[in-house]
Design an enzyme around this catalytic site. Structure first.
Site, PDB file in Angstrom:
ATOM      1  N   TYR A 197      -4.097   9.009  -6.705  1.00 41.02           N
ATOM      2  CA  TYR A 197      -3.323   7.800  -6.372  1.00 41.02           C
ATOM      3  C   TYR A 197      -3.635   7.369  -4.928  1.00 41.02           C
ATOM      4  O   TYR A 197      -3.953   6.204  -4.671  1.00 41.02           O
ATOM      5  CB  TYR A 197      -1.829   8.104  -6.555  1.00 41.02           C
ATOM      6  CG  TYR A 197      -0.885   7.101  -5.943  1.00 41.02           C
ATOM      7  CD1 TYR A 197      -0.666   5.863  -6.542  1.00 41.02           C
ATOM      8  CD2 TYR A 197      -0.187   7.402  -4.765  1.00 41.02           C
ATOM      9  CE1 TYR A 197       0.219   4.951  -5.983  1.00 41.02           C
ATOM     10  CE2 TYR A 197       0.693   6.492  -4.210  1.00 41.02           C
ATOM     11  CZ  TYR A 197       0.896   5.268  -4.810  1.00 41.02           C
ATOM     12  OH  TYR A 197       1.763   4.371  -4.248  1.00 41.02           O
TER      13      TYR A 197
ATOM     14  N   SER B  56       0.843  -1.194   0.000  1.00 43.69           N
ATOM     15  CA  SER B  56       0.000   0.000   0.000  1.00 43.69           C
ATOM     16  C   SER B  56       0.880   1.246   0.000  1.00 43.69           C
ATOM     17  O   SER B  56       1.983   1.227  -0.571  1.00 43.69           O
ATOM     18  CB  SER B  56      -0.941  -0.063   1.209  1.00 43.69           C
ATOM     19  OG  SER B  56      -1.908   0.945   1.135  1.00 43.69           O
TER      20      SER B  56
ATOM     21  N   LYS C  96      -5.347   3.829  -3.697  1.00 42.28           N
ATOM     22  CA  LYS C  96      -4.628   2.893  -2.815  1.00 42.28           C
ATOM     23  C   LYS C  96      -5.430   2.681  -1.530  1.00 42.28           C
ATOM     24  O   LYS C  96      -5.536   1.573  -1.009  1.00 42.28           O
ATOM     25  CB  LYS C  96      -3.227   3.425  -2.466  1.00 42.28           C
ATOM     26  CG  LYS C  96      -2.281   3.573  -3.642  1.00 42.28           C
ATOM     27  CD  LYS C  96      -1.813   2.257  -4.224  1.00 42.28           C
ATOM     28  CE  LYS C  96      -0.692   1.612  -3.457  1.00 42.28           C
ATOM     29  NZ  LYS C  96      -0.180   0.405  -4.169  1.00 42.28           N
TER      30      LYS C  96
HETATM   31  N1  LIG Z   1       8.420   3.690  -4.616  1.00 41.59           N
HETATM   32  C1  LIG Z   1       7.893   4.219  -3.529  1.00 41.59           C
HETATM   33  O1  LIG Z   1       8.483   5.080  -2.862  1.00 41.59           O
HETATM   34  C2  LIG Z   1       6.551   3.743  -3.041  1.00 41.59           C
HETATM   35  C3  LIG Z   1       5.997   4.373  -1.900  1.00 41.59           C
HETATM   36  C4  LIG Z   1       4.766   3.926  -1.427  1.00 41.59           C
HETATM   37  C5  LIG Z   1       4.134   2.863  -2.042  1.00 41.59           C
HETATM   38  N2  LIG Z   1       4.689   2.273  -3.159  1.00 41.59           N
HETATM   39  C6  LIG Z   1       3.985   1.122  -3.752  1.00 41.59           C
HETATM   40  O2  LIG Z   1       4.935   0.108  -3.998  1.00 41.59           O
HETATM   41  C7  LIG Z   1       4.537  -0.664  -5.143  1.00 41.59           C
HETATM   42  C8  LIG Z   1       5.710  -0.805  -6.092  1.00 41.59           C
HETATM   43  O3  LIG Z   1       6.102   0.478  -6.487  1.00 41.59           O
HETATM   44  P1  LIG Z   1       7.464   0.743  -7.250  1.00 41.59           P
HETATM   45  O4  LIG Z   1       7.820   2.158  -6.994  1.00 41.59           O
HETATM   46  O5  LIG Z   1       8.454  -0.320  -6.927  1.00 41.59           O
HETATM   47  O6  LIG Z   1       7.004   0.633  -8.772  1.00 41.59           O
HETATM   48  P2  LIG Z   1       7.542  -0.281  -9.931  1.00 41.59           P
HETATM   49  O7  LIG Z   1       7.460  -1.719  -9.580  1.00 41.59           O
HETATM   50  O8  LIG Z   1       8.880   0.217 -10.348  1.00 41.59           O
HETATM   51  O9  LIG Z   1       6.467   0.066 -11.059  1.00 41.59           O
HETATM   52  C9  LIG Z   1       5.182  -0.479 -11.051  1.00 41.59           C
HETATM   53  C10 LIG Z   1       5.122  -1.741 -11.895  1.00 41.59           C
HETATM   54  O10 LIG Z   1       3.768  -2.158 -11.966  1.00 41.59           O
HETATM   55  C11 LIG Z   1       3.598  -2.875 -13.161  1.00 41.59           C
HETATM   56  N3  LIG Z   1       2.208  -2.672 -13.597  1.00 41.59           N
HETATM   57  C12 LIG Z   1       1.543  -1.507 -13.746  1.00 41.59           C
HETATM   58  N4  LIG Z   1       0.319  -1.710 -14.206  1.00 41.59           N
HETATM   59  C13 LIG Z   1       0.179  -3.049 -14.350  1.00 41.59           C
HETATM   60  C14 LIG Z   1      -0.871  -3.881 -14.798  1.00 41.59           C
HETATM   61  N5  LIG Z   1      -2.034  -3.367 -15.225  1.00 41.59           N
HETATM   62  N6  LIG Z   1      -0.681  -5.219 -14.803  1.00 41.59           N
HETATM   63  C15 LIG Z   1       0.483  -5.757 -14.386  1.00 41.59           C
HETATM   64  N7  LIG Z   1       1.528  -5.008 -13.950  1.00 41.59           N
HETATM   65  C16 LIG Z   1       1.372  -3.671 -13.945  1.00 41.59           C
HETATM   66  C17 LIG Z   1       4.567  -2.265 -14.190  1.00 41.59           C
HETATM   67  O11 LIG Z   1       5.213  -3.287 -14.947  1.00 41.59           O
HETATM   68  P3  LIG Z   1       4.746  -3.554 -16.483  1.00 41.59           P
HETATM   69  O12 LIG Z   1       4.719  -2.221 -17.147  1.00 41.59           O
HETATM   70  O13 LIG Z   1       5.774  -4.493 -17.036  1.00 41.59           O
HETATM   71  O14 LIG Z   1       3.390  -4.178 -16.362  1.00 41.59           O
HETATM   72  C18 LIG Z   1       5.601  -1.526 -13.323  1.00 41.59           C
HETATM   73  O15 LIG Z   1       6.884  -2.057 -13.498  1.00 41.59           O
HETATM   74  C19 LIG Z   1       3.324   0.050  -5.734  1.00 41.59           C
HETATM   75  O16 LIG Z   1       2.157  -0.634  -5.334  1.00 41.59           O
HETATM   76  C20 LIG Z   1       3.364   1.435  -5.098  1.00 41.59           C
HETATM   77  O17 LIG Z   1       2.074   1.985  -4.967  1.00 41.59           O
HETATM   78  C21 LIG Z   1       5.877   2.688  -3.673  1.00 41.59           C
END
Ligand SMILES: NC(=O)c1ccc[n+]([C@@H]2O[C@H](COP(=O)([O-])OP(=O)(O)OC[C@H]3O[C@@H](n4cnc5c(N)ncnc54)[C@H](OP(=O)(O)O)[C@@H]3O)[C@@H](O)[C@H]2O)c1
Length: 319
Positions: free
Chosen positions: A196, A182, A200
Site C-alpha cells: 500500500y 496520500s 501511494k
Molecule cells: N483512514 C486513514 O486513516 C487514512 C490514513 C492515511 C491515508 N488515507 C487515505 O485516505 C483516502 C480515503 O481513505 P478512507 O479511509 O476514508 O477510505 P474510504 O473512503 O472509507 O474507502 C475507500 C473508498 O474508495 C472507493 N474505491 C476503491 N476503489 C475504487 C475504484 N476502483 N474506483 C472508484 N472508487 C473506488 C470505495 O468506494 P466504492 O467501493 O463504492 O467504489 C471506498 O469507499 C485513501 O486514499 C487513503 O489511502 C486514509
C-alpha cells in the site's frame, strides 16, 4: 501496528481535530462557484472533504465511486444539508478507462469544467508482510492507486487538448488544483503496509514530477498539485481490519475535511508540489513559508548527506 505520531510533526502544534483557522466558513477559504470532483466522496475521508467544500460554497460537487447505493445515500445526505450545492454522482471504477473518459465527457458537456480534483479512492491490500502479499492484491494496489489515479489526472487536465479546458485569452488564468489524499505511510515506516505504502508513494512521486514539468500547461491554466496525509481516521477500511474506537488515538475526520479546503485556497499556493500533513498547524506552515521555499523542504527525497557533499557546498559557496 505502529502509526505516525506527533514526533513526526513539522509544526509544534499537532492537530487532531478541526480548528477555527481552517473552518470552511472563513471568507478567505471560500470556494464559491467552484466545481469539485472527489473520488470516494461518498465514504470516509472523501465524504468529509465533500461536506466541507459544500460549506465553502462550491457550485457543483461531483462524486465518483463504484457502489451506486452508497453514492445515492451520500448525495441525498449532502443535498439535504447543503441545498445551494448541486450534487452529481457517477458510478464508475477509476481503473475502467473507458468509463472514466465517459464520465469526464458528461461532466464537460452537462455540468462544468472541474476546478478541483480530490483523489480519495484507494485500494487497501490485506495487512500482511510484503513477501506474503498475494500477487493479485499487489497488482490491484498499483492498478487503483497509481494507474487509475493517473488516468483521472490526465482526464481532469485534458492533457491532449488543454486549450479546451481554458481558453488562452482568459485572464486571470483559472487554477486547476489536484489534492492527492496520500498517506504518511509513503515516508514513515508502518508495519504490514509495504505494498500500500509503495503504491501511494509512486503516485505522490509522479505528481511531484508533474508539478515540476507543468510549465507546458501554464499558457492554459495554473496547475497546483498538493499531496497530503489526512491523519489517522477510523473509517470502514480500519473497521474491516479489526479496528474500533479504542484501538488507535484516531483523528477527527473533520480535520482532513477542513484541511483539504484550506489546501485548495490561495493561501496554500506556496505548498504546491510539496507534501504536508493535515495534522500540521497552518499558521505555523505559513510562518515557515520562506524557510520551506529557501531550503526546498517538504519534498520526497533521500535523508542524509555525505560529508564530501557538505564540504563541496561550503567551498563552492565561497567562490
Ligand atoms: N483512514 C486513514 O486513516 C487514512 C490514513 C492515511 C491515508 N488515507 C487515505 O485516505 C483516502 C480515503 O481513505 P478512507 O479511509 O476514508 O477510505 P474510504 O473512503 O472509507 O474507502 C475507500 C473508498 O474508495 C472507493 N474505491 C476503491 N476503489 C475504487 C475504484 N476502483 N474506483 C472508484 N472508487 C473506488 C470505495 O468506494 P466504492 O467501493 O463504492 O467504489 C471506498 O469507499 C485513501 O486514499 C487513503 O489511502 C486514509
Amino acid at each position: 501496528m505502529s502509526q505516525p505520531t506527533f514526533k513526526d510533526s513539522f509544526t509544534r502544534k499537532y492537530r487532531k481535530g478541526p480548528y477555527s483557522r481552517i473552518s470552511p466558513t472563513q471568507p478567505t477559504l471560500s470556494a464559491s462557484g467552484k466545481t469539485v470532483l472527489i473520488t470516494a466522496g461518498h465514504t470516509g475521508i472523501g465524504f468529509a472533504i465533500a461536506s466541507n467544500f459544500a460549506v465553502a460554497g462550491v457550485a457543483h460537487l461531483i462524486i465518483v465511486g463504484r457502489r451506486q447505493n452508497m453514492l445515492k445515500k451520500a448525495s441525498e445526505d449532502l443535498s439535504r444539508a447543503h441545498p445551494a450545492t448541486k450534487l452529481h454522482i457517477f458510478a464508475a471504477s477509476i481503473v475502467d478507462e473507458a468509463a472514466l473518459s465517459a464520465v469526464f465527457h458528461k461532466i464537460r458537456q452537462g455540468i462544468a469544467e472541474p476546478d478541483v480534483l480530490v483523489t480519495s479512492a484507494a485500494y487497501f491490500p490485506s495487512s500482511t508482510n510484503v513477501l506474503e502479499t498475494p500477487m493479485q492484491q499487489m497488482w490491484a494496489s498499483f492498478e487503483t492507486n497509481v494507474k487509475g489515479n493517473m488516468h483521472l489526472v490526465q482526464e481532469f487536465l485534458n492533457v491532449t487538448r488543454p486549450s479546451s479546458v481554458s481558453p488562452t485569452n482568459q485572464t486571470p488564468k483559472r487554477d486547476k488544483i489536484i489534492l492527492d489524499v496520500s498517506s504518511a505511510a509513503t515516508h514513515v515506516f508502518v508495519r504490514k503496509t509495504g505494498i500500500y505504502s509503495a503504491s501511494k508513494l509512486a503516485f505522490t512521486r509522479i505528481l511531484a514530477t508533474a508539478q515540476d514539468e507543468a510549465s507546458f500547461l501554464s499558457q492554459y491554466f495554473n496547475l497546483r498539485i498538493h499531496s497530503f496525509h489526512p491523519g489517522i481516521v477510523l473509517t470502514q477500511i480500519g473497521r474491516n481490519n479489526g479496528h474500533n474506537v479504542d484501538t488507535m488515538p484516531w483523528d477527527d475526520v473533520q480535520l482532513p475535511g477542513q484541511f483539504a479546503v484550506w489546501l485548495a485556497s490561495p493561501e496554500a499556493e506556496f505548498l504546491k508540489g510539496r507534501f504536508v500533513w493535515a495534522n500540521w498547524d497552518v499558521d505555523e506552515l505559513l510562518d515557515g513559508k520562506e524557510r520551506i521555499l529557501k531550503e526546498n523542504l517538504l519534498k520526497i527525497g533521500l535523508v542524509g548527506k555525505a560529508d564530501w557533499a557538505i564540504a563541496l557546498k561550503r567551498n563552492t559557496s565561497k567562490l
